[in-house]
Design an enzyme around this catalytic site. Structure first.
Site, mmCIF file in Angstrom:
data_model
loop_
_atom_site.group_PDB
_atom_site.id
_atom_site.type_symbol
_atom_site.label_atom_id
_atom_site.label_comp_id
_atom_site.label_asym_id
_atom_site.label_seq_id
_atom_site.Cartn_x
_atom_site.Cartn_y
_atom_site.Cartn_z
ATOM 1 N N GLU A 131 0.836 -1.193 0.000
ATOM 2 C CA GLU A 131 0.000 0.000 0.000
ATOM 3 C C GLU A 131 0.876 1.249 0.000
ATOM 4 O OE1 GLU A 131 -2.786 0.706 3.234
ATOM 5 O OE2 GLU A 131 -3.658 2.387 2.141
ATOM 6 N N LYS A 133 -7.628 -15.840 16.319
ATOM 7 C CA LYS A 133 -7.931 -15.432 14.939
ATOM 8 C C LYS A 133 -9.395 -15.052 14.765
ATOM 9 C CE LYS A 133 -3.957 -18.044 13.458
ATOM 10 N NZ LYS A 133 -3.340 -19.144 12.765
ATOM 11 N N ASP A 150 2.182 -14.527 12.893
ATOM 12 C CA ASP A 150 1.061 -15.224 12.254
ATOM 13 C C ASP A 150 0.067 -14.162 11.772
ATOM 14 O OD1 ASP A 150 -1.279 -16.608 11.626
ATOM 15 O OD2 ASP A 150 -0.814 -18.206 13.052
HETATM 16 C C1 HMG Z 1 2.270 10.979 2.479
HETATM 17 C C2 HMG Z 1 2.415 12.044 3.541
HETATM 18 C C3 HMG Z 1 3.237 11.468 4.713
HETATM 19 C C4 HMG Z 1 3.142 13.210 2.963
HETATM 20 O O1 HMG Z 1 3.265 14.201 3.934
HETATM 21 P P1 HMG Z 1 3.711 15.700 3.579
HETATM 22 O O2 HMG Z 1 3.779 16.446 4.854
HETATM 23 O O3 HMG Z 1 2.840 16.244 2.513
HETATM 24 O O4 HMG Z 1 5.116 15.419 2.903
HETATM 25 P P2 HMG Z 1 6.521 16.078 3.061
HETATM 26 O O5 HMG Z 1 7.198 15.815 1.743
HETATM 27 O O6 HMG Z 1 6.435 17.472 3.572
HETATM 28 O O7 HMG Z 1 7.234 15.154 4.175
HETATM 29 C C5 HMG Z 1 6.890 15.206 5.538
HETATM 30 C C6 HMG Z 1 7.407 13.962 6.212
HETATM 31 O O8 HMG Z 1 6.632 12.824 5.788
HETATM 32 C C7 HMG Z 1 7.493 11.690 5.616
HETATM 33 N N1 HMG Z 1 7.528 11.307 4.206
HETATM 34 C C8 HMG Z 1 7.037 11.996 3.142
HETATM 35 N N2 HMG Z 1 7.217 11.319 1.994
HETATM 36 C C9 HMG Z 1 7.840 10.191 2.323
HETATM 37 C C10 HMG Z 1 8.286 9.086 1.573
HETATM 38 N N3 HMG Z 1 8.141 9.009 0.260
HETATM 39 N N4 HMG Z 1 8.872 8.083 2.229
HETATM 40 C C11 HMG Z 1 9.055 8.126 3.574
HETATM 41 N N5 HMG Z 1 8.640 9.164 4.329
HETATM 42 C C12 HMG Z 1 8.043 10.178 3.723
HETATM 43 C C13 HMG Z 1 8.852 12.142 6.128
HETATM 44 O O9 HMG Z 1 8.932 11.905 7.518
HETATM 45 C C14 HMG Z 1 8.822 13.603 5.856
HETATM 46 O O10 HMG Z 1 9.700 14.356 6.681
HETATM 47 P P3 HMG Z 1 11.258 14.571 6.245
HETATM 48 O O11 HMG Z 1 11.920 13.262 6.473
HETATM 49 O O12 HMG Z 1 11.247 14.937 4.772
HETATM 50 O O13 HMG Z 1 11.739 15.643 7.137
HETATM 51 C C15 HMG Z 1 1.049 12.552 4.073
HETATM 52 O O14 HMG Z 1 0.333 13.162 3.046
HETATM 53 C C16 HMG Z 1 0.218 11.465 4.652
HETATM 54 O O15 HMG Z 1 0.566 10.884 5.667
HETATM 55 N N6 HMG Z 1 -0.952 11.164 4.077
HETATM 56 C C17 HMG Z 1 -1.820 10.143 4.619
HETATM 57 C C18 HMG Z 1 -1.438 8.781 4.112
HETATM 58 C C19 HMG Z 1 -1.880 7.698 5.061
HETATM 59 O O16 HMG Z 1 -1.858 7.854 6.261
HETATM 60 N N7 HMG Z 1 -2.247 6.582 4.544
HETATM 61 C C20 HMG Z 1 -2.581 5.477 5.416
HETATM 62 C C21 HMG Z 1 -3.235 4.468 4.721
HETATM 63 S S1 HMG Z 1 -4.944 4.853 4.484
HETATM 64 C C22 HMG Z 1 -5.753 3.367 4.722
HETATM 65 O O17 HMG Z 1 -5.287 2.355 4.281
HETATM 66 C C23 HMG Z 1 -6.787 3.251 5.746
HETATM 67 C C24 HMG Z 1 -8.054 4.080 5.693
HETATM 68 C C25 HMG Z 1 -7.752 5.552 5.442
HETATM 69 O O18 HMG Z 1 -8.952 3.630 4.706
HETATM 70 C C26 HMG Z 1 -8.628 3.854 7.082
HETATM 71 C C27 HMG Z 1 -9.712 4.806 7.427
HETATM 72 O O19 HMG Z 1 -10.850 4.585 7.030
HETATM 73 O O20 HMG Z 1 -9.393 5.767 8.128
HETATM 74 N N1 NDP Z 2 -1.241 -25.164 17.312
HETATM 75 C C1 NDP Z 2 -2.155 -24.241 17.120
HETATM 76 O O1 NDP Z 2 -3.308 -24.384 17.515
HETATM 77 C C2 NDP Z 2 -1.803 -22.968 16.438
HETATM 78 C C3 NDP Z 2 -0.543 -22.768 15.956
HETATM 79 N N2 NDP Z 2 -0.210 -21.582 15.366
HETATM 80 C C4 NDP Z 2 1.158 -21.478 14.905
HETATM 81 O O2 NDP Z 2 1.984 -21.643 16.048
HETATM 82 C C5 NDP Z 2 3.253 -21.095 15.785
HETATM 83 C C6 NDP Z 2 3.667 -20.309 16.978
HETATM 84 O O3 NDP Z 2 3.636 -21.162 18.095
HETATM 85 P P1 NDP Z 2 4.744 -20.983 19.201
HETATM 86 O O4 NDP Z 2 4.391 -21.896 20.312
HETATM 87 O O5 NDP Z 2 4.897 -19.528 19.490
HETATM 88 O O6 NDP Z 2 6.068 -21.351 18.450
HETATM 89 P P2 NDP Z 2 6.755 -22.756 18.168
HETATM 90 O O7 NDP Z 2 5.791 -23.855 18.021
HETATM 91 O O8 NDP Z 2 7.717 -22.516 17.063
HETATM 92 O O9 NDP Z 2 7.508 -23.031 19.527
HETATM 93 C C7 NDP Z 2 8.342 -22.124 20.145
HETATM 94 C C8 NDP Z 2 9.464 -22.895 20.724
HETATM 95 O O10 NDP Z 2 10.500 -22.044 21.144
HETATM 96 C C9 NDP Z 2 11.094 -22.622 22.288
HETATM 97 N N3 NDP Z 2 11.778 -21.487 22.921
HETATM 98 C C10 NDP Z 2 13.119 -21.288 22.856
HETATM 99 N N4 NDP Z 2 13.449 -20.135 23.457
HETATM 100 C C11 NDP Z 2 12.297 -19.584 23.904
HETATM 101 C C12 NDP Z 2 11.997 -18.392 24.592
HETATM 102 N N5 NDP Z 2 12.958 -17.512 24.938
HETATM 103 N N6 NDP Z 2 10.716 -18.115 24.879
HETATM 104 C C13 NDP Z 2 9.732 -18.969 24.541
HETATM 105 N N7 NDP Z 2 9.946 -20.140 23.887
HETATM 106 C C14 NDP Z 2 11.239 -20.444 23.570
HETATM 107 C C15 NDP Z 2 9.946 -23.250 23.065
HETATM 108 O O11 NDP Z 2 10.372 -24.354 23.775
HETATM 109 P P3 NDP Z 2 9.583 -24.967 25.049
HETATM 110 O O12 NDP Z 2 8.122 -24.986 24.746
HETATM 111 O O13 NDP Z 2 10.146 -26.311 25.206
HETATM 112 O O14 NDP Z 2 9.861 -24.086 26.203
HETATM 113 C C16 NDP Z 2 9.042 -23.712 21.908
HETATM 114 O O15 NDP Z 2 9.337 -25.030 21.567
HETATM 115 C C17 NDP Z 2 3.108 -20.230 14.555
HETATM 116 O O16 NDP Z 2 3.682 -20.886 13.444
HETATM 117 C C18 NDP Z 2 1.612 -20.144 14.378
HETATM 118 O O17 NDP Z 2 1.263 -19.918 13.043
HETATM 119 C C19 NDP Z 2 -1.100 -20.555 15.305
HETATM 120 C C20 NDP Z 2 -2.369 -20.698 15.782
HETATM 121 C C21 NDP Z 2 -2.836 -21.936 16.319
#
Ligand code: HMG
Ligand code: NDP
Length: 410
Positions: free
Chosen positions: A100, A230, A306
């Site tokens: 996006e 989920k 996940d």
């Molecule tokens: C696009 C901006 C940020 C421009 O913002 P601006 O102020 O017009 O741009 P600018 O050129 O003056 O730059 C300002 C700062 O923006 C950043 N920036 C600017 N351009 C870039 C770039 N290319 N890459 C990385 N960072 C960038 C950067 O931090 C920059 O500062 P600087 O570093 O230059 O000092 C602004 O217009 C904006 O944020 N617009 C909104 C966009 C947005 O938030 N989209 C989110 C997704 S929308 C969606 O998916 C969900 C939705 C909306 O449907 C959910 C809902 O219903 O609400």
């Molecule tokens: N089974 C299910 O119902 C579901 C499974 N998933 C999937 O499960 C996965 C995630 O499960 P998750 O249990 O997190 O991961 P893993 O199954 O990969 O197990 C994590 C392993 O890490 C070991 N471990 C080593 N170091 C650490 C530490 N510092 N902290 C915690 N554990 C450590 C644990 O060992 P030990 O346990 O011996 O301590 C454990 O065996 C994802 O792939 C996800 O998509 C998602 C939803 C449902």
């Protein structure tokens, strides 16, 4: 005919199932053979899917089945964002994988404004991964006795559960009854793992133990949906799942005006009428926010979380107050499910993305890296909210997406 060609031929003729190829060839050759077979069957070339750095010997029996290659998604970074949390302290660049246009720029601008305002404060207010098996009984009275026993015998249950894991620690058990059915919602500390496999294995062990102890109890399913994995649910919202995190910041009026071309008053009105009133009018449940899902999904994809758990991880609330022209803003995420070990976090690009934030692998003590990561995620979500509310308040959304989503300069 070489071995791969021979297997491809058999798959195309329907003589071998796609997944059986793993029994004949090594993991990487099996991946190639499946892709070639699908190219032949569909008549479509799939060289991009086949072009990947992943070693399938590492994936097999761990992360995916019937693999034919990989999907690639652009990865960008936003930040740094300055954080003063209990675990995350300092400046962090945050990796975001998305298609996006304008999303990363959005978070980046939000982080710039947060940086100019000082540190984002973060707090994990609870932590625990849940699994809730559903048990069935002949009568509600039996179901009630079972629930009472479970509550009174936490220590016995904890020992059974913790035999299955060295990191998982049972924190609580909470029974919920409906007629002759009972759900036991187990909550575990899962260290640095998101923990779903860990808690499922432990819950299965406890369920078998309880069935033996109560001959009238029948575990219908180890996941009875009161977990709730989920799926969004009131249970998750009230009791939490994964990590419940809050992030907050105070933005001085001059920073808002100079960098966002808006005011605290306008952002407050946008938050109230869009996120809260609009959310209420739309019948939104648990998502009184602008775009938590954008930031959560992009970080989840980048770091091997996940992705299906974006469903509940992106629930939450954005709260804004105009404080004499300065802006107080906070985000609250009740069910943020993240890990730094396990699942997809071990894949090469995902692990590198985690390393950008210093949160790859297990923490010392266990759990500290996952909590640090959760605090960073909450700060990134805060940046996204601050920025999008600002852009909406100045009516710049469409323009930004024309420029960064369609490549059109206005
Ligand atoms: C696009 C901006 C940020 C421009 O913002 P601006 O102020 O017009 O741009 P600018 O050129 O003056 O730059 C300002 C700062 O923006 C950043 N920036 C600017 N351009 C870039 C770039 N290319 N890459 C990385 N960072 C960038 C950067 O931090 C920059 O500062 P600087 O570093 O230059 O000092 C602004 O217009 C904006 O944020 N617009 C909104 C966009 C947005 O938030 N989209 C989110 C997704 S929308 C969606 O998916 C969900 C939705 C909306 O449907 C959910 C809902 O219903 O609400
Ligand atoms: N089974 C299910 O119902 C579901 C499974 N998933 C999937 O499960 C996965 C995630 O499960 P998750 O249990 O997190 O991961 P893993 O199954 O990969 O197990 C994590 C392993 O890490 C070991 N471990 C080593 N170091 C650490 C530490 N510092 N902290 C915690 N554990 C450590 C644990 O060992 P030990 O346990 O011996 O301590 C454990 O065996 C994802 O792939 C996800 O998509 C998602 C939803 C449902």
């Amino acid at each position: 005919m070489d071995k791969i060609e021979e297997v491809v031929d058999k798959v195309v003729k329907g003589e071998i199932e796609l997944h059986k190829v793993d029994e004949i060839l090594d993991a990487n050759a099996a991946m190639v053979a499946r892709r070639l077979a699908i190219e032949r069957i569909t008549g479509k070339g799939l060289p991009s899917i086949g072009s990947t750095i992943i070693d399938y010997a590492e994936i097999k029996d761990r992360n995916a089945e019937n693999v034919i290659g990989a999907t690639q998604i652009p990865l960008g970074v936003a930040g740094p964002v300055l954080i003063e949390g209990d675990y995350a302290r300092g400046g962090f660049l945050v990796p975001l994988a998305t298609t996006e246009g304008a999303l990363i720029a959005s978070v980046n601008r939000g982080m710039k404004v947060l940086r100019l305002s000082g540190y984002v404060k973060t707090k994990i207010i609870r932590d625990g991964m849940t699994r809730a098996p559903v048990f069935s009984f002949d009568s509600a009275i039996e179901a009630y006795s079972f629930s009472a026993w479970v509550k009174e015998n936490f220590e016995t249950i904890r020992k059974v559960a913790e035999r299955t894991t060295s990191h998982g620690k049972l924190k609580s058990v909470e029974p919920f009854q409906l007629g002759n059915n009972v759900w036991i919602r187990f909550e575990f500390d899962t260290g640095d793992a998101m923990g779903m496999n860990m808690v499922t294995v432990a819950a299965e062990a406890v369920s078998s133990f309880l069935e033996e102890r109560f001959p009238g109890a029948r575990c219908v399913a180890v996941s009875g949906n009161m977990c709730s994995d989920k799926k969004q649910s009131v249970t998750n919202e009230l009791l939490g799942r994964g990590k419940t995190v809050v992030a907050e910041a105070l933005i001085p009026s001059e920073v808002i005006e100079k960098n966002l071309r808006t005011t605290a008053e306008k952002i407050e009105e946008t938050n109230l009428k869009k996120n809260w009133l609009g959310g209420a009018r739309a019948g939104t449940l648990f998502q009184f926010n602008a775009h938590f899902a954008n930031v959560i999904a992009a970080i989840f994809i980048a770091t091997g979380q996940d992705v299906a758990q974006v469903v509940e991880s992106s629930t939450g609330y954005t709260w804004v107050e105009n404080r004499s022209g300065n802006l107080y803003i906070s985000v609250t995420l009740p069910s943020l499910e993240v890990g730094t070990v396990g699942g997809g976090t071990r894949l090469p690009t995902q692990r590198e993305a985690l390393s950008i934030m210093g949160v790859d692998g297990g923490g010392d003590p266990p759990g500290s890296k996952a909590r640090k990561f959760a605090e960073i995620v909450s700060a990134a979500v805060l940046a996204g909210e601050l920025n999008l509310l600002s852009a909406l308040s100045t009516r710049e959304l469409g323009k930004a997406h024309m420029r960064l989503g369609r490549g059109i300069k206005l």
